[in-house]
Motif scaffolding. Structure first.
Motif, short mmCIF file in Angstrom:
data_model
loop_
_atom_site.label_atom_id
_atom_site.label_comp_id
_atom_site.label_asym_id
_atom_site.label_seq_id
_atom_site.Cartn_x
_atom_site.Cartn_y
_atom_site.Cartn_z
N GLU A 32 0.86 -1.18 0.00
CA GLU A 32 0.00 0.00 0.00
C GLU A 32 0.89 1.23 0.00
O GLU A 32 1.84 1.29 0.78
N LEU A 105 -7.42 1.93 9.36
CA LEU A 105 -8.73 2.37 8.90
C LEU A 105 -9.41 1.22 8.17
O LEU A 105 -8.87 0.70 7.21
N MET A 106 -10.58 0.81 8.63
CA MET A 106 -11.31 -0.27 7.96
C MET A 106 -11.91 0.24 6.66
O MET A 106 -12.26 1.42 6.54
N GLY A 107 -12.08 -0.67 5.72
CA GLY A 107 -12.70 -0.33 4.45
C GLY A 107 -11.81 -0.76 3.30
O GLY A 107 -10.65 -1.10 3.49
N THR A 108 -12.37 -0.79 2.11
CA THR A 108 -11.60 -1.11 0.92
C THR A 108 -11.89 -0.06 -0.14
O THR A 108 -12.95 0.55 -0.17
N SER A 109 -10.91 0.13 -1.02
CA SER A 109 -11.11 1.10 -2.09
C SER A 109 -11.92 0.46 -3.20
O SER A 109 -11.94 -0.75 -3.36
N VAL A 110 -12.60 1.30 -3.96
CA VAL A 110 -13.36 0.79 -5.10
C VAL A 110 -12.53 0.96 -6.37
O VAL A 110 -11.71 1.87 -6.48
N ARG A 111 -12.71 0.04 -7.29
CA ARG A 111 -11.95 0.11 -8.53
C ARG A 111 -12.74 0.85 -9.60
O ARG A 111 -12.17 1.54 -10.44
N ARG A 112 -14.07 0.68 -9.56
CA ARG A 112 -14.93 1.36 -10.54
C ARG A 112 -15.96 2.16 -9.78
O ARG A 112 -17.04 1.67 -9.48
N PHE A 201 -11.68 4.81 1.32
CA PHE A 201 -12.20 3.50 1.72
C PHE A 201 -13.71 3.54 1.91
O PHE A 201 -14.27 4.54 2.37
N ILE A 203 -17.13 0.81 3.09
CA ILE A 203 -17.69 -0.48 3.52
C ILE A 203 -19.17 -0.45 3.17
O ILE A 203 -19.89 0.46 3.61
N ASP A 204 -19.60 -1.41 2.37
CA ASP A 204 -21.00 -1.50 1.96
C ASP A 204 -21.51 -0.16 1.41
O ASP A 204 -22.62 0.27 1.70
N THR B 8 -9.84 -7.20 -7.72
CA THR B 8 -10.62 -6.01 -7.43
C THR B 8 -11.50 -6.28 -6.21
O THR B 8 -11.91 -7.42 -5.97
N PRO B 9 -11.76 -5.23 -5.43
CA PRO B 9 -12.66 -5.42 -4.29
C PRO B 9 -14.01 -6.00 -4.72
O PRO B 9 -14.60 -6.80 -4.01
N GLU B 10 -14.44 -5.63 -5.93
CA GLU B 10 -15.75 -6.10 -6.40
C GLU B 10 -15.75 -7.61 -6.59
O GLU B 10 -16.66 -8.31 -6.15
N GLU B 13 -15.58 -9.33 -3.17
CA GLU B 13 -16.87 -9.34 -2.46
C GLU B 13 -17.74 -10.49 -2.98
O GLU B 13 -18.38 -11.20 -2.19
N ARG B 23 -19.12 -9.99 5.99
CA ARG B 23 -18.78 -9.02 4.96
C ARG B 23 -17.33 -8.57 5.09
O ARG B 23 -16.74 -8.62 6.17
N LEU B 24 -16.82 -8.09 3.98
CA LEU B 24 -15.44 -7.60 3.92
C LEU B 24 -15.30 -6.27 4.66
O LEU B 24 -16.11 -5.37 4.48
N ARG B 25 -14.27 -6.18 5.50
CA ARG B 25 -13.99 -4.94 6.20
C ARG B 25 -12.68 -4.29 5.72
O ARG B 25 -12.54 -3.08 5.70
N ALA B 26 -11.69 -5.11 5.37
CA ALA B 26 -10.42 -4.57 4.87
C ALA B 26 -9.71 -5.66 4.09
O ALA B 26 -9.98 -6.84 4.26
N PHE B 27 -8.75 -5.24 3.27
CA PHE B 27 -8.19 -6.13 2.26
C PHE B 27 -6.87 -5.51 1.79
O PHE B 27 -6.87 -4.44 1.20
N GLN B 42 -9.82 -8.75 6.33
CA GLN B 42 -10.54 -8.63 7.59
C GLN B 42 -12.01 -8.64 7.24
O GLN B 42 -12.46 -7.89 6.37
#
Lengths: 326, 326
Positions: A32, A105-112, A201, A203-204, B8-10, B13, B23-27, B42
């Protein structure tokens, strides 16, 4: 790809003993950030990110970056929060490098990114700009604004044309235009300056935070919007998505309405943002060591974006609601 | 350095929705393992490691590796435990690659093992060998035992001498010796075959588990001890540390006493283990693409170890207690 500096578990244990986050449970280098070495730490107190600052970061800038993250966190912005050691100091030294522990920090980035993602980004960006408004402990000039572009152009030199025929001339003309027309007097303050989807980031579908403040600086607030329009609102086929742009700008304006001068400047700022990433990517592209495992970002993506901005006739083309258009 | 395949996160998921780990929290991509892409996940259920198997792993071997990890975990060995999806299947497909989710093992590897670490390793190694004793669902030949060494020698060819003068002849002589003298009839079973300090986790000096079973195979159990003596019991200056060797072997024998034949074979097995890592490192060393960011392991470290083993006069030289010596 990251992780450049090797840290032994033994020296990390010694470093951690100066903090109050418990004993080490796990420790992994993570991919990262491209400027620094980053590690995931798990301690008795939870998950953290350890960053070792590598050569591309100027140590003199670290008090600005760390002070800014602390300031933003104190203002309720979701971003990594520097952890201070027992002596009350956030910046330490590990493996011969400046080192920082920050909250995970929890969460993931979006690609699209979707239009909803762009709206969430707009809200968060305005929140960042407002929260940065009273950060005055340190300041940092944007080394990658207009005065920084000509040296990049000169570094690329005639090799620019090996990437695309005529690119050198196109950049020269664009530089001359932007140097002459760059707006002055617009609202300024703290900008992130690199708020690509990688650095946001979710989440949902809910935006959980912003990371990577290592290009943050004092500059025109609307320039940060222009960077985000470039980074979030183009489709993979190169088309600008006005729905996403409208979502981003409207959500931003709900938090911080743009002045008429800022709106009028948007096309020029967007051209500038496209040129800035075109130039840095071009120089990286031309300086890849043969056989390197890391493929740099394609500079031509930003040439296509620049061409779009040159074709724009009005700020409305970015998706501004009519009542706000200049 | 790891992480080769981009996920990809998508698509992650969608993949995770076939599991019952929330559910996914981090990656994050992590720098662990050199053969595969590894990610920290996570989720609402906790931390996991996602592995995508890259080209160096033969897909036909995956049922062996995954079945072995499940078997060992069911026997109480601390190792990553494959997570099965809702259909009861552990091995999935993600981003076009075979993919496995396994539990996250807490702990960090040591860089400079102590004698106490070596003792803990000996206990764990014997436990692994005993737990593997009734794993019969799959088997796997050790591709890197004696018959695999001559092809590596031939791949290196005359270029071996560019790494150290006379290396080609030395290896040829060693190969001839080992092919003639490799022991037969010793106790065999599941061996880890790559139990370097990287692959053993500790917390506060307590061994918390073993990872990376992707060289595991059916082979002589004492050969696994020989690999560990090479990997754990030499000092950075090249000296063999008999105290560490004694600690490792004594702890192993407390769980699984060695036969006289195994003890007698130890010097030959240790020479074989040194030659195996010398050869694979040599071939990697000679095949680094110019400008590559990854520097391979130094083959000469294992040449020095091999020279030590050639000088050994008795198994006692490894630190065997007198009453066990042949």
């Amino acid at each position: 790809m990251a992780v450049y500096t090797d840290v032994t578990p033994e020296e990390l244990e010694a470093f951690l003993s100066t903090y109050e986050i418990g004993r080490l449970r796990a420790f992994k280098g993570i991919a990262e950030g491209v400027e620094n070495s980053n590690y995931l730490l798990q301690t008795e107190a939870g998950s953290f990110i350890l960053t070792l600052y590598e050569k591309r970061v100027n140590p003199a800038d670290l008090p600005f970056f760390i002070g800014l993250m602390e300031h933003l966190a104190s203002r309720g912005i979701d971003c990594p929060q520097p952890v201070r050691n027992r002596a009350g100091v956030a910046l330490g030294t590990l493996a011969g490098r400046p080192a920082l522990i920050a909250t995970f920090l929890m969460g993931t980035s979006v690609r699209r990114p979707t239009a909803a993602n762009c709206a969430a980004l707009g809200t968060a960006l305005a929140g960042l700009h407002k929260a940065g408004g009273d950060f005055s402990a340190f300041s940092r000039v944007n080394a990658l604004s207009v005065p920084g572009w000509r040296p990049l152009y000169e570094t690329a030199g005639e090799r620019a044309d090996t990437v695309a025929p005529g690119l050198r001339t196109l950049i020269a003309n664009e530089l001359a235009f932007l140097e002459a027309r760059w707006p002055a007097g617009l609202p300024a303050g703290i900008i992130h300056a690199d708020l690509f989807p990688d650095n946001v980031f979710f989440i949902d579908g809910r935006l959980t935070g912003l990371i990577d403040f290592y290009f943050a600086c004092n500059d025109l607030l609307a320039y940060d919007i222009a960077i985000c329009l470039n980074a979030w609102c183009f489709e993979p086929d190169g088309a600008y998505n006005q729905t996403k742009g409208r979502a981003l700008i409207a959500a931003y304006q709900a938090e911080r309405p743009l002045s008429e001068a800022e709106i009028a400047a948007l096309p020029v700022l967007a051209r500038g943002a496209a040129l800035r990433f075109l130039l840095t990517r071009l120089v990286d592209w031309l300086n890849v060591p043969p056989g390197a495992l890391v493929r740099p970002h394609d500079p031509l993506e930003y040439l296509r974006k620049l061409r779009f901005h040159r074709s724009v006739e009005s700020p409305r083309d970015y998706g501004l609601a009519t009542e706000h258009a200049a």
